[in-house]
Design a protein around this motif. Structure first.
Motif, PDB file in Angstrom:
ATOM      1  N   ILE A  68     -73.436 -72.605 -18.716  1.00 49.67           N
ATOM      2  CA  ILE A  68     -72.578 -73.838 -19.083  1.00 49.67           C
ATOM      3  C   ILE A  68     -71.482 -74.171 -17.750  1.00 49.67           C
ATOM      4  N   ILE A  69     -71.575 -75.287 -17.268  1.00 52.36           N
ATOM      5  CA  ILE A  69     -70.508 -75.492 -16.226  1.00 52.36           C
ATOM      6  C   ILE A  69     -69.406 -76.142 -17.189  1.00 52.36           C
ATOM      7  N   PRO A  70     -67.996 -75.583 -17.161  1.00 49.22           N
ATOM      8  CA  PRO A  70     -67.021 -76.185 -17.560  1.00 49.22           C
ATOM      9  C   PRO A  70     -66.663 -77.377 -17.109  1.00 49.22           C
ATOM     10  N   ARG A  71     -66.048 -78.173 -17.778  1.00 48.73           N
ATOM     11  CA  ARG A  71     -65.641 -79.533 -17.327  1.00 48.73           C
ATOM     12  C   ARG A  71     -64.148 -79.388 -16.581  1.00 48.73           C
ATOM     13  N   LYS A  72     -63.369 -78.564 -16.924  1.00 51.80           N
ATOM     14  CA  LYS A  72     -62.101 -77.994 -16.449  1.00 51.80           C
ATOM     15  C   LYS A  72     -61.950 -76.722 -16.147  1.00 51.80           C
ATOM     16  N   ALA A  73     -61.117 -76.271 -14.873  1.00 47.39           N
ATOM     17  CA  ALA A  73     -61.004 -74.936 -14.504  1.00 47.39           C
ATOM     18  C   ALA A  73     -60.330 -74.190 -15.517  1.00 47.39           C
ATOM     19  N   ALA A  74     -60.447 -72.780 -15.513  1.00 52.73           N
ATOM     20  CA  ALA A  74     -59.970 -72.115 -16.761  1.00 52.73           C
ATOM     21  C   ALA A  74     -58.426 -72.074 -16.361  1.00 52.73           C
ATOM     22  N   LYS A  80     -48.620 -74.520  -3.963  1.00 56.63           N
ATOM     23  CA  LYS A  80     -48.084 -73.447  -3.287  1.00 56.63           C
ATOM     24  C   LYS A  80     -48.913 -72.340  -3.488  1.00 56.63           C
ATOM     25  N   ALA A  81     -49.514 -72.031  -4.662  1.00 62.86           N
ATOM     26  CA  ALA A  81     -50.353 -71.010  -4.649  1.00 62.86           C
ATOM     27  C   ALA A  81     -51.866 -71.393  -4.221  1.00 62.86           C
ATOM     28  N   ARG A  82     -52.238 -72.398  -4.183  1.00 58.85           N
ATOM     29  CA  ARG A  82     -53.497 -72.997  -3.517  1.00 58.85           C
ATOM     30  C   ARG A  82     -53.396 -72.863  -2.060  1.00 58.85           C
ATOM     31  N   SER A  83     -52.500 -72.971  -1.532  1.00 62.16           N
ATOM     32  CA  SER A  83     -52.141 -73.056  -0.036  1.00 62.16           C
ATOM     33  C   SER A  83     -52.204 -71.535   0.221  1.00 62.16           C
ATOM     34  N   PHE A  84     -51.547 -70.585  -0.324  1.00 60.90           N
ATOM     35  CA  PHE A  84     -51.201 -69.199  -0.043  1.00 60.90           C
ATOM     36  C   PHE A  84     -52.591 -68.779  -0.056  1.00 60.90           C
ATOM     37  N   PHE A  85     -53.402 -68.830  -1.177  1.00 60.80           N
ATOM     38  CA  PHE A  85     -54.707 -68.292  -1.265  1.00 60.80           C
ATOM     39  C   PHE A  85     -55.686 -68.445  -0.177  1.00 60.80           C
ATOM     40  N   GLN A  86     -55.583 -69.861  -0.051  1.00 66.93           N
ATOM     41  CA  GLN A  86     -56.372 -70.304   1.164  1.00 66.93           C
ATOM     42  C   GLN A  86     -56.103 -69.535   2.454  1.00 66.93           C
ATOM     43  N   SER A  87     -54.850 -69.658   2.772  1.00 65.76           N
ATOM     44  CA  SER A  87     -54.360 -68.683   4.269  1.00 65.76           C
ATOM     45  C   SER A  87     -54.745 -67.457   4.168  1.00 65.76           C
ATOM     46  N   LEU A  88     -54.790 -66.717   2.903  1.00 68.64           N
ATOM     47  CA  LEU A  88     -55.207 -65.205   2.765  1.00 68.64           C
ATOM     48  C   LEU A  88     -56.552 -64.993   3.032  1.00 68.64           C
ATOM     49  N   LEU A  89     -57.449 -65.922   2.657  1.00 63.70           N
ATOM     50  CA  LEU A  89     -58.895 -65.817   2.800  1.00 63.70           C
ATOM     51  C   LEU A  89     -59.184 -66.229   4.105  1.00 63.70           C
ATOM     52  N   SER A  90     -58.540 -67.269   4.779  1.00 67.74           N
ATOM     53  CA  SER A  90     -58.928 -67.604   5.905  1.00 67.74           C
ATOM     54  C   SER A  90     -58.766 -66.886   7.017  1.00 67.74           C
ATOM     55  N   SER A 133     -62.051 -73.454  -7.859  1.00 68.96           N
ATOM     56  CA  SER A 133     -61.851 -73.836  -6.525  1.00 68.96           C
ATOM     57  C   SER A 133     -60.381 -73.993  -5.841  1.00 68.96           C
ATOM     58  N   LEU A 134     -60.373 -73.571  -4.818  1.00 66.44           N
ATOM     59  CA  LEU A 134     -59.178 -73.919  -3.881  1.00 66.44           C
ATOM     60  C   LEU A 134     -58.862 -75.229  -3.129  1.00 66.44           C
ATOM     61  N   GLU A 135     -60.153 -75.801  -3.545  1.00 69.77           N
ATOM     62  CA  GLU A 135     -60.125 -77.288  -2.867  1.00 69.77           C
ATOM     63  C   GLU A 135     -59.735 -78.252  -3.719  1.00 69.77           C
ATOM     64  N   LYS A 144     -60.534 -79.873  -6.998  1.00 68.17           N
ATOM     65  CA  LYS A 144     -62.083 -80.051  -7.205  1.00 68.17           C
ATOM     66  C   LYS A 144     -62.649 -79.307  -8.725  1.00 68.17           C
ATOM     67  N   PRO A 145     -63.158 -80.144  -9.360  1.00 64.60           N
ATOM     68  CA  PRO A 145     -63.813 -79.743 -10.689  1.00 64.60           C
ATOM     69  C   PRO A 145     -64.924 -78.691 -10.458  1.00 64.60           C
ATOM     70  N   PRO A 146     -65.085 -77.919 -11.541  1.00 66.11           N
ATOM     71  CA  PRO A 146     -66.203 -76.743 -11.577  1.00 66.11           C
ATOM     72  C   PRO A 146     -67.529 -77.562 -11.174  1.00 66.11           C
ATOM     73  N   SER A 147     -67.988 -78.648 -11.703  1.00 67.27           N
ATOM     74  CA  SER A 147     -69.127 -79.242 -11.357  1.00 67.27           C
ATOM     75  C   SER A 147     -69.469 -79.509 -10.079  1.00 67.27           C
ATOM     76  N   GLU A 148     -68.331 -79.578  -9.081  1.00 68.94           N
ATOM     77  CA  GLU A 148     -68.662 -79.953  -7.697  1.00 68.94           C
ATOM     78  C   GLU A 148     -68.253 -78.739  -7.017  1.00 68.94           C
ATOM     79  N   SER A 149     -67.715 -77.662  -7.248  1.00 67.23           N
ATOM     80  CA  SER A 149     -67.434 -76.484  -6.716  1.00 67.23           C
ATOM     81  C   SER A 149     -68.129 -75.179  -7.012  1.00 67.23           C
ATOM     82  N   GLN A 150     -69.035 -75.308  -8.326  1.00 69.54           N
ATOM     83  CA  GLN A 150     -69.525 -74.077  -8.354  1.00 69.54           C
ATOM     84  C   GLN A 150     -70.626 -73.482  -7.411  1.00 69.54           C
TER      85      GLN A 150
END
Length: 198
Positions: A68-74, A80-90, A133-135, A144-150
């Motif tokens: 089941i794909i949730p409508r909203k992220a958990a 700030k956190a989104r940008s930080f995690f993206q920079s770590l992974l990139s 999603s980090l996007e 970006k919702p789970p339905s588009e990012s899964q």
């Protein structure tokens, strides 16, 4: 007592004839009467029917569980956190790493529980772990919702299944000091800093 003997004989003959008729009508079924009284006729209600077909019984097919794909992220990520995690992974050179895992477990240095953030590989994930999603969408704000990012194949922040109920609905932020050291922080739905031991 000739008349009584004739009644018994007649009843036995009728019973035998009924058994023969039943056997002729059913080529693949064996009917066993559980009533051993020779004076009684065969009662279908007290009869056991057994199938002697040589065709092997087929096991019921298990239906594949549809995730089941949730409508909203958990959880919610601050910008700030989104940008930080993206920079770590990139900046990683290991292509096997697909994201960061948020877990809830015992500290390695004390008996207290802690929230942990670790790099995770695809073979370490299970179906019970949920990706966040980090996007963001085209507006630059909406996550970006789970339905588009899964299945978009992009790195994510994954919530370990053992931590899911503990962090559900929380907000993840990051505190970065001047030296570059960082500390992820979780806030509950009321905005209070979460203590993993409460």
């Amino acid at each position: 007592h000739p008349p009584s003997q004739r009644k018994i004989t007649t009843s036995q003959q009728q019973q035998q004839q009924q058994r023969q008729n039943l056997a002729q009508q059913s080529n693949y079924w064996s009917i066993q009467n559980h009533n051993h009284c020779s004076m009684c006729t065969i009662n279908p209600i007290n009869t056991t029917i057994r199938n002697h077909s040589t065709k092997p019984a087929q096991k019921p097919k298990k239906r594949a569980k549809k995730k089941i794909i949730p409508r909203k992220a958990a959880i919610i990520l601050t910008p700030k956190a989104r940008s930080f995690f993206q920079s770590l992974l990139s900046g990683l050179s290991n292509p096997d790493i697909v994201g960061i895992m948020l877990d809830y477990k015992q500290s390695s240095s004390s008996p207290r529980m802690v929230f942990s953030f670790d790099f995770v590989k695809m073979d370490q994930l299970t179906e019970e772990d949920e990706g966040v999603s980090l996007e963001v969408l085209e507006d630059g704000v909406t996550p970006k919702p789970p339905s588009e990012s899964q299945n978009d194949g992009l790195p994510k922040l994954y919530v370990h299944h053992s931590a899911f109920m503990k962090v559900l609905g929380s907000t993840v932020d990051v505190d970065i000091d001047k030296s570059g050291m960082f500390k992820p922080i979780l806030y509950d739905r009321e905005g209070n800093m979460m203590d993993p031991n409460v």
